[in-house]
Design an enzyme around this catalytic site. Structure first.
Site, PDB file in Angstrom:
ATOM      1  N   GLU A 124       0.834  -1.223   0.000  1.00 52.17           N
ATOM      2  CA  GLU A 124       0.000   0.000   0.000  1.00 52.17           C
ATOM      3  C   GLU A 124       0.858   1.258   0.000  1.00 52.17           C
ATOM      4  O   GLU A 124       2.075   1.209   0.210  1.00 52.17           O
ATOM      5  CB  GLU A 124      -0.943   0.002   1.198  1.00 52.17           C
ATOM      6  CG  GLU A 124      -0.224   0.015   2.527  1.00 52.17           C
ATOM      7  CD  GLU A 124      -0.999   0.740   3.625  1.00 52.17           C
ATOM      8  OE1 GLU A 124      -1.478   1.870   3.396  1.00 52.17           O
ATOM      9  OE2 GLU A 124      -1.098   0.175   4.732  1.00 52.17           O
ATOM     10  N   LYS A 143      -2.414  -1.471  15.642  1.00 55.05           N
ATOM     11  CA  LYS A 143      -1.874  -0.631  16.721  1.00 55.05           C
ATOM     12  C   LYS A 143      -2.941  -0.446  17.782  1.00 55.05           C
ATOM     13  O   LYS A 143      -4.121  -0.344  17.467  1.00 55.05           O
ATOM     14  CB  LYS A 143      -1.532   0.759  16.182  1.00 55.05           C
ATOM     15  CG  LYS A 143      -0.200   0.837  15.500  1.00 55.05           C
ATOM     16  CD  LYS A 143       0.325   2.276  15.508  1.00 55.05           C
ATOM     17  CE  LYS A 143       1.655   2.317  14.795  1.00 55.05           C
ATOM     18  NZ  LYS A 143       1.554   2.617  13.388  1.00 55.05           N
TER      19      LYS A 143
HETATM   20  N1  PSU Z   1      -2.164   1.770  10.861  1.00 56.59           N
HETATM   21  C1  PSU Z   1      -0.816   1.764  10.909  1.00 56.59           C
HETATM   22  N2  PSU Z   1      -0.115   2.309   9.870  1.00 56.59           N
HETATM   23  C2  PSU Z   1      -0.740   2.843   8.773  1.00 56.59           C
HETATM   24  C3  PSU Z   1      -2.179   2.831   8.735  1.00 56.59           C
HETATM   25  C4  PSU Z   1      -2.839   2.286   9.801  1.00 56.59           C
HETATM   26  O1  PSU Z   1      -0.238   1.295  11.878  1.00 56.59           O
HETATM   27  O2  PSU Z   1      -0.072   3.339   7.847  1.00 56.59           O
HETATM   28  C5  PSU Z   1      -2.888   3.395   7.539  1.00 56.59           C
HETATM   29  C6  PSU Z   1      -3.258   2.277   6.549  1.00 56.59           C
HETATM   30  O3  PSU Z   1      -3.181   2.778   5.240  1.00 56.59           O
HETATM   31  C7  PSU Z   1      -4.717   2.001   6.909  1.00 56.59           C
HETATM   32  C8  PSU Z   1      -5.183   3.391   7.222  1.00 56.59           C
HETATM   33  O4  PSU Z   1      -5.446   1.409   5.865  1.00 56.59           O
HETATM   34  O5  PSU Z   1      -4.134   3.983   7.945  1.00 56.59           O
HETATM   35  C9  PSU Z   1      -6.485   3.380   8.016  1.00 56.59           C
HETATM   36  O6  PSU Z   1      -7.016   4.673   8.059  1.00 56.59           O
HETATM   37  P1  PSU Z   1      -8.518   4.881   8.577  1.00 56.59           P
HETATM   38  O7  PSU Z   1      -8.481   4.491  10.033  1.00 56.59           O
HETATM   39  O8  PSU Z   1      -8.795   6.341   8.382  1.00 56.59           O
HETATM   40  O9  PSU Z   1      -9.385   3.989   7.765  1.00 56.59           O
END
Ligand code: PSU
Ligand code: MN
Length: 323
Positions: free
Chosen positions: A27, A162
């Site tokens: 990604e 996390k």
């Molecule tokens: N958690 C991490 N590192 C990241 C992300 C999440 O530890 O880089 C990023 C990923 O791209 C994940 C996104 O898909 O954040 C999720 O964002 P949201 O909670 O806004 O859907």
């Protein structure tokens, strides 16, 4: 031949897919929003190398000038890394807007899964998935990653999630939507910086072969959706739980005080946790992504073998059209 007129599959990736060479999707929000420049660019390139060193072809995914890309150039990766949080973070909802505007965007787990599935890529490596946020009962903040896992046939290899998230509620949500959470050589759900958490995964599987067999069975019988493959951070890079929890608590408090919400919430928390824990957490973050790239490569290799041995099920092909 392209399956989708909006999609550009890099020639190397296309060739691999057509000739049964394993491919691993990667990604790009992790590059723009997940790590600081320039470690983000270095890491993205290192992860691609790690995939190659383990017998698969990397396909880093993003939207570049309005085109869905499976496979980026070094210049694309450099641009996403340099732009950092300036670049649009694209989840499922945002894809058509960025395409119509012919803009560039970094894809989250959700939109990376969408583009991977369009290209015919079944295995994806990242750091951590989005999930149900702490306090979601009030904020309703549930990542679109979870719905994507429920509908799109891609296996996501991650180090768990996390603990900026509510891991218990994340597991409940995935269970409701029929998304299996597999622990690779572990019973405990990994929590990104730490190898375990207070929660159990649904299934412990100990080899990439077994994981590939389960994926093949799921998609072969036409069951929609993806799978979470949770791979614990290597012990030598795991962090002390107290240090990480303190940083997360402080970050969450700051987000609340500043009224950070919506799509800004995760990038804000990621950046603050990174700043508060300094270089240590970044080093751990990089190592766990490399570790996931290795496992994803092995799973992708096994999946190609199982498909060869048992036949490539029609349901898997049909699934591509429905994304
Ligand atoms: N958690 C991490 N590192 C990241 C992300 C999440 O530890 O880089 C990023 C990923 O791209 C994940 C996104 O898909 O954040 C999720 O964002 P949201 O909670 O806004 O859907
Ligand atoms: Mn959210």
């Amino acid at each position: 031949m392209n399956l989708n007129p909006y999609l550009d599959v890099a020639p190397e990736v296309q060739h691999a897919l057509h000739s049964g060479v394993p491919v691993v999707a990667l990604e790009s929000t992790i590059i723009s929003h997940g790590m600081p420049y320039s470690q983000n660019v270095q890491t993205a390139l290192r992860v691609e190398q790690e995939v190659r060193a383990h017998g698969a072809v990397p396909a880093t995914i993003a939207i570049v000038n309005g085109r869905l890309k499976a496979g980026l150039s070094v210049a694309d990766i450099e641009q996403l890394g340099r732009s950092g949080r300036e670049v649009v973070k694209v989840s499922r909802r945002d894809v058509p807007f960025v395409v119509a505007a012919e803009a560039t965007g970094a894809t989250t787990v959700a939109s990376t899964m969408i583009i991977a599935a369009m290209a015919g890529i079944r295995v994806f490596a990242t750091g951590g998935i989005g999930g149900v946020h702490r306090g979601a009962a009030e904020s309703f903040d549930v990542s679109a990653d979870l719905q994507e896992l429920a509908r799109t046939p891609v296996a996501v290899v991650c180090a768990g999630a996390k603990s900026i998230l509510d891991l218990r509620l994340t597991l409940e949500y995935l269970e409701t939507h029929g998304v299996p959470v597999v622990g690779y050589q572990t019973r405990s759900l990994p929590a990104f910086f730490t190898r375990d958490s207070a929660f159990d995964v649904d299934y412990r599987l100990d080899s990439p072969e077994t994981i590939a067999k389960v994926l093949h069975a799921k998609w072969g019988m036409g069951l929609d959706g993806g799978m979470v493959i949770a791979n614990p951070i290597p012990a030598e890079y795991a962090m002390p739980r107290e240090a990480i929890e303190a940083a997360i608590e402080q970050s969450l408090e700051e987000a609340r005080a500043q009224g950070v919400g919506g799509k800004e919430s995760t990038p804000f928390l990621l950046a603050r946790v990174c700043e508060l824990t300094g270089g240590d957490s970044l080093a751990s973050n990089i190592q766990l992504v490399l570790n996931n790239a290795r496992l994803a490569s092995a799973i992708s290799r096994c999946l190609v073998q199982v498909q060869g041995a048992l036949g490539y099920p029609m349901a898997m092909r049909a699934g591509l059209a429905g994304v």
